[in-house]
Design a protein around this motif. Sequence first.
Motif, PDB file in Angstrom:
ATOM      1  N   LEU A  62       0.844  -1.034  -0.134  1.00  0.00           N
ATOM      2  CA  LEU A  62       0.054   0.118   0.119  1.00  0.00           C
ATOM      3  C   LEU A  62       0.807   1.433   0.027  1.00  0.00           C
ATOM      4  O   LEU A  62       0.799   1.985  -0.447  1.00  0.00           O
ATOM      5  N   GLY A  63       2.118   0.880   0.392  1.00  0.00           N
ATOM      6  CA  GLY A  63       2.921   1.939   0.992  1.00  0.00           C
ATOM      7  C   GLY A  63       3.418   2.652  -0.743  1.00  0.00           C
ATOM      8  O   GLY A  63       3.322   3.671  -0.506  1.00  0.00           O
ATOM      9  N   LEU A  64       3.773   1.803  -1.168  1.00  0.00           N
ATOM     10  CA  LEU A  64       4.982   1.587  -2.282  1.00  0.00           C
ATOM     11  C   LEU A  64       4.221   2.560  -3.344  1.00  0.00           C
ATOM     12  O   LEU A  64       3.851   3.199  -4.297  1.00  0.00           O
ATOM     13  N   LYS A  65       1.732   1.772  -3.319  1.00  0.00           N
ATOM     14  CA  LYS A  65       1.177   2.911  -4.514  1.00  0.00           C
ATOM     15  C   LYS A  65       1.246   3.967  -3.885  1.00  0.00           C
ATOM     16  O   LYS A  65       0.999   4.807  -4.805  1.00  0.00           O
ATOM     17  N   LEU A  78       3.381  13.009   1.191  1.00  0.00           N
ATOM     18  CA  LEU A  78       4.254  11.633   0.680  1.00  0.00           C
ATOM     19  C   LEU A  78       4.771  11.445   2.104  1.00  0.00           C
ATOM     20  O   LEU A  78       5.332  10.101   2.452  1.00  0.00           O
ATOM     21  N   TRP A  79       5.093  11.807   3.213  1.00  0.00           N
ATOM     22  CA  TRP A  79       5.570  11.313   4.150  1.00  0.00           C
ATOM     23  C   TRP A  79       4.951  10.061   5.208  1.00  0.00           C
ATOM     24  O   TRP A  79       6.066   9.329   5.444  1.00  0.00           O
ATOM     25  N   ARG A  80       3.774  10.544   5.075  1.00  0.00           N
ATOM     26  CA  ARG A  80       3.263   8.645   6.278  1.00  0.00           C
ATOM     27  C   ARG A  80       3.254   7.274   4.875  1.00  0.00           C
ATOM     28  O   ARG A  80       2.950   6.799   5.515  1.00  0.00           O
ATOM     29  N   ALA A  81       2.917   8.537   3.579  1.00  0.00           N
ATOM     30  CA  ALA A  81       3.071   7.121   2.978  1.00  0.00           C
ATOM     31  C   ALA A  81       4.660   6.098   2.935  1.00  0.00           C
ATOM     32  O   ALA A  81       4.333   5.390   2.784  1.00  0.00           O
ATOM     33  N   CYS A  82       5.573   6.674   2.806  1.00  0.00           N
ATOM     34  CA  CYS A  82       6.554   6.563   2.768  1.00  0.00           C
ATOM     35  C   CYS A  82       6.932   5.541   3.984  1.00  0.00           C
ATOM     36  O   CYS A  82       7.462   4.380   4.199  1.00  0.00           O
ATOM     37  N   ASN A  96      12.896   9.739  -2.005  1.00  0.00           N
ATOM     38  CA  ASN A  96      11.808  10.115  -2.254  1.00  0.00           C
ATOM     39  C   ASN A  96      11.201  11.236  -1.876  1.00  0.00           C
ATOM     40  O   ASN A  96       9.716  11.037  -1.691  1.00  0.00           O
ATOM     41  N   THR A  97      11.586  11.455  -0.937  1.00  0.00           N
ATOM     42  CA  THR A  97      10.977  12.712  -0.598  1.00  0.00           C
ATOM     43  C   THR A  97      11.820  14.354  -0.413  1.00  0.00           C
ATOM     44  O   THR A  97      12.664  13.892  -0.294  1.00  0.00           O
ATOM     45  N   PRO A  98      11.274  15.457  -0.354  1.00  0.00           N
ATOM     46  CA  PRO A  98      12.418  16.523  -0.125  1.00  0.00           C
ATOM     47  C   PRO A  98      12.588  16.722   1.061  1.00  0.00           C
ATOM     48  O   PRO A  98      13.042  17.926   1.569  1.00  0.00           O
ATOM     49  N   ALA A 158       3.875   4.625  13.394  1.00  0.00           N
ATOM     50  CA  ALA A 158       3.711   5.284  12.506  1.00  0.00           C
ATOM     51  C   ALA A 158       2.551   4.419  10.832  1.00  0.00           C
ATOM     52  O   ALA A 158       2.249   5.595   9.993  1.00  0.00           O
ATOM     53  N   THR A 159       2.323   3.652  11.165  1.00  0.00           N
ATOM     54  CA  THR A 159       1.228   2.956   9.911  1.00  0.00           C
ATOM     55  C   THR A 159       0.134   3.399  10.173  1.00  0.00           C
ATOM     56  O   THR A 159      -0.443   2.863   9.666  1.00  0.00           O
ATOM     57  N   ALA A 160      -0.082   4.471  11.393  1.00  0.00           N
ATOM     58  CA  ALA A 160      -2.043   4.297  11.818  1.00  0.00           C
ATOM     59  C   ALA A 160      -2.674   5.850  11.265  1.00  0.00           C
ATOM     60  O   ALA A 160      -3.052   5.631  10.259  1.00  0.00           O
ATOM     61  N   TYR A 161      -1.639   6.380  10.658  1.00  0.00           N
ATOM     62  CA  TYR A 161      -1.702   7.760   9.207  1.00  0.00           C
ATOM     63  C   TYR A 161      -2.497   7.551   8.358  1.00  0.00           C
ATOM     64  O   TYR A 161      -3.136   7.646   8.312  1.00  0.00           O
ATOM     65  N   LYS A 162      -1.945   6.573   7.467  1.00  0.00           N
ATOM     66  CA  LYS A 162      -1.996   6.730   6.239  1.00  0.00           C
ATOM     67  C   LYS A 162      -3.361   5.853   6.571  1.00  0.00           C
ATOM     68  O   LYS A 162      -4.367   6.080   5.572  1.00  0.00           O
ATOM     69  N   ILE A 163      -2.851   4.596   6.964  1.00  0.00           N
ATOM     70  CA  ILE A 163      -4.168   4.203   6.785  1.00  0.00           C
ATOM     71  C   ILE A 163      -5.643   4.610   7.759  1.00  0.00           C
ATOM     72  O   ILE A 163      -6.710   4.312   7.182  1.00  0.00           O
ATOM     73  N   GLY A 164      -5.461   4.664   8.784  1.00  0.00           N
ATOM     74  CA  GLY A 164      -6.501   6.121   9.330  1.00  0.00           C
ATOM     75  C   GLY A 164      -7.379   6.150   8.785  1.00  0.00           C
ATOM     76  O   GLY A 164      -8.228   7.362   7.994  1.00  0.00           O
ATOM     77  N   MET A 165      -6.567   8.223   7.746  1.00  0.00           N
ATOM     78  CA  MET A 165      -6.407   8.766   6.529  1.00  0.00           C
ATOM     79  C   MET A 165      -7.305   7.828   5.636  1.00  0.00           C
ATOM     80  O   MET A 165      -8.697   7.924   4.795  1.00  0.00           O
ATOM     81  N   ASN A 166      -7.125   6.129   5.019  1.00  0.00           N
ATOM     82  CA  ASN A 166      -7.507   6.084   3.903  1.00  0.00           C
ATOM     83  C   ASN A 166      -8.552   5.715   4.248  1.00  0.00           C
ATOM     84  O   ASN A 166      -9.795   5.718   3.438  1.00  0.00           O
ATOM     85  N   LYS A 167      -8.792   5.304   5.547  1.00  0.00           N
ATOM     86  CA  LYS A 167     -10.358   4.337   6.347  1.00  0.00           C
ATOM     87  C   LYS A 167     -11.096   5.369   6.086  1.00  0.00           C
ATOM     88  O   LYS A 167     -12.389   6.161   6.026  1.00  0.00           O
ATOM     89  N   ILE A 168     -10.882   7.025   6.684  1.00  0.00           N
ATOM     90  CA  ILE A 168     -12.213   8.058   7.014  1.00  0.00           C
ATOM     91  C   ILE A 168     -12.519   8.772   5.476  1.00  0.00           C
ATOM     92  O   ILE A 168     -13.525   8.600   5.035  1.00  0.00           O
ATOM     93  N   LEU A 169     -11.526   8.259   4.259  1.00  0.00           N
ATOM     94  CA  LEU A 169     -11.432   8.401   3.203  1.00  0.00           C
ATOM     95  C   LEU A 169     -12.692   7.780   2.233  1.00  0.00           C
ATOM     96  O   LEU A 169     -13.915   8.374   1.803  1.00  0.00           O
TER      97      LEU A 169
END
Length: 623
Positions: A312-315, A504-508, A533-535, A555-566
């Motif tokens: 998921l992170g890579l995508k 992007l930082w959270r995806a990484c 991969n980031t600035p 640190a995996t919580a951020y992106k997975i949580g955001m994606n679920k809310i969206l």
Amino acid sequence: MNKLKFSVLLFSSLFIVIGCKQETKESEIDVASSEKMIQEHSKRLNDWFQAQFKEEIDNSPMRQTYLGIKTDYGKWDDISSKKDVEDLERAKKRLAFLKDSIDVSKLNAATTLSYKLMKQNLENEIDDFKYRFYDYPVNQMHGMQAEIPAFMINMHQIENKNDAEAYISRLNGMDEMFAQAIENMKIREKNGILPPKFVFAKVLDDSRNIIAGQPFDKSNKESTLFSDFKGKLQKIEITTEERQELIANAKKALLEGVKPAFDNLIALLSDQQKRATTDDGVWKFPKGDAFYNNALQRTTTTNMTAEQIHELGLKEVERIHNEMRDIMKQVKYEGTLKDFFTYMKEDSKFYFTNDDAGKEAYLKKAVELIDTMKSRMDKLFITKPKADITVKAVESFREKSAGKAFYQRGTPDGSRSGTYYANLYDMTAMPKYQMEALAYHEGIPGHHMQISIAQELQGIPNFRKFGGYTAYVEGWGLYNELLPKEIGMYSDPYSDFGRLAMELWRACRLVVDTGIHSKKWSREQGIKYYTDNTPNAESDAIKMVERHIVMPSQATAYKIGMNKILELRENAKKKLEDKFDIREFHDVVLTNGPVPLTILEELVEQWIVSKETKETPKEEVGS
């Protein structure tokens, strides 16, 4: 029809009507009786929840202080391994009570949810007991060598002489509490749990910083805690003699309570440093893979595997890179994405100066961003927090090792506001173009709003108000980096790039956390992935990788949580169409307190069904 037949029919009709009325009355009595029973059973369980929460608070002087309670103001928590065993037994008794004494069918909906959450929490606590030593009590992110002094500075308020005496009592008690921590660290090492080598230099620096300055040495500068105590003492009304006596007692406590605490900690850390290795992932622990898989489940509140999270992170990294290329076109930048990253890192116009003036300007701008967002809240929210928010720089004694930014909750009664901390140690790690996203994440409408609303909720037990699920809490924070864009914020394309850079930082993080702990990446591999991969500044990358290492899965919580809310929001929009109201959706997310993502999905589905089945009012005819 003859009279006899008519009379019989009339009598029969009257009997039927009377019978129907009797049945209706009995039915109403049954409903009322059932409602009363549900009310009584629900109250009984909610009273039990409150009693258990009170027991937790009574056993934790530190949590009392966080909540603005001064019952045990001069004491510290018991952090011994013996207390862990006592907590386990208490959890088992509580779970047995829920299973054996509560009939869930006799609870109302809100109490049923509380039952489900408490039961799951207790089951997790019991299951996780075997992993109680699988962490580092002293580390660069949240170790007690920095957190205890920060607690004294930020949490222990002095409003009168009694508070000052309690402060001194805590200084005296620090030695005993650190002795418990040291014993716990020794147990961990016997079980093969030892921090990696890089941690030691950082935590030793933090520790030595606390016992530098007066009264620990003869330098001109006062030590951090002594300065804090004296500064707070100046603001209360006491006699000169009382002030002098309190200062003398504080000096004594610093020398006899604080100094030996830190001296002993430094001695242990210096000794353990000799045996530390550069193996960074938890795969090095006994049954490390099982521990990490469990940690991912607890953090994300999903059943996603390490491999699924990595993919998921890579995508997500690829998707965000493409959106960044769109920003490059907007600002007419010629070159590759990597070139653009370099430009954003190196051009001074994107940074405040690395001096007091630059730091003051940063804090001022952060306050302006939050104030502007406050004025736009009605477009997005029905329920809003009463509590205020303060913006502060991370204190100098811990800024070198602390994270980029974080939020500290206020007290429920509003006597201490929530605080957004910005780490201004290295201004090249805090670019102007990331300011909006950071302020929205940590402040409004992010953590401050969610946590404050939860504390202010009525009608739910305290364990839900003050609990937390990382994927929910941090998912909400990251979601609220995007949300302001939908009402016209991020008008500067560079700020919008900053928003994408933060996402992007959270995806990484998904890639690197799983890389280190599941794929056996080295610290250097993780740092390189971020810088490629980031600035972000290299210092950012180093801190982040070192955070992954000491806080596996977090640190995996951020992106997975955001994606679920969206995902839940888009599903609601699709099903409800014209009936969808973003403000109502946010109310569903916020007004139940923190919940696992699986429960959040159920709550949103219930809201969708209630909206779908609600009859649309007919238009009135008339002038």
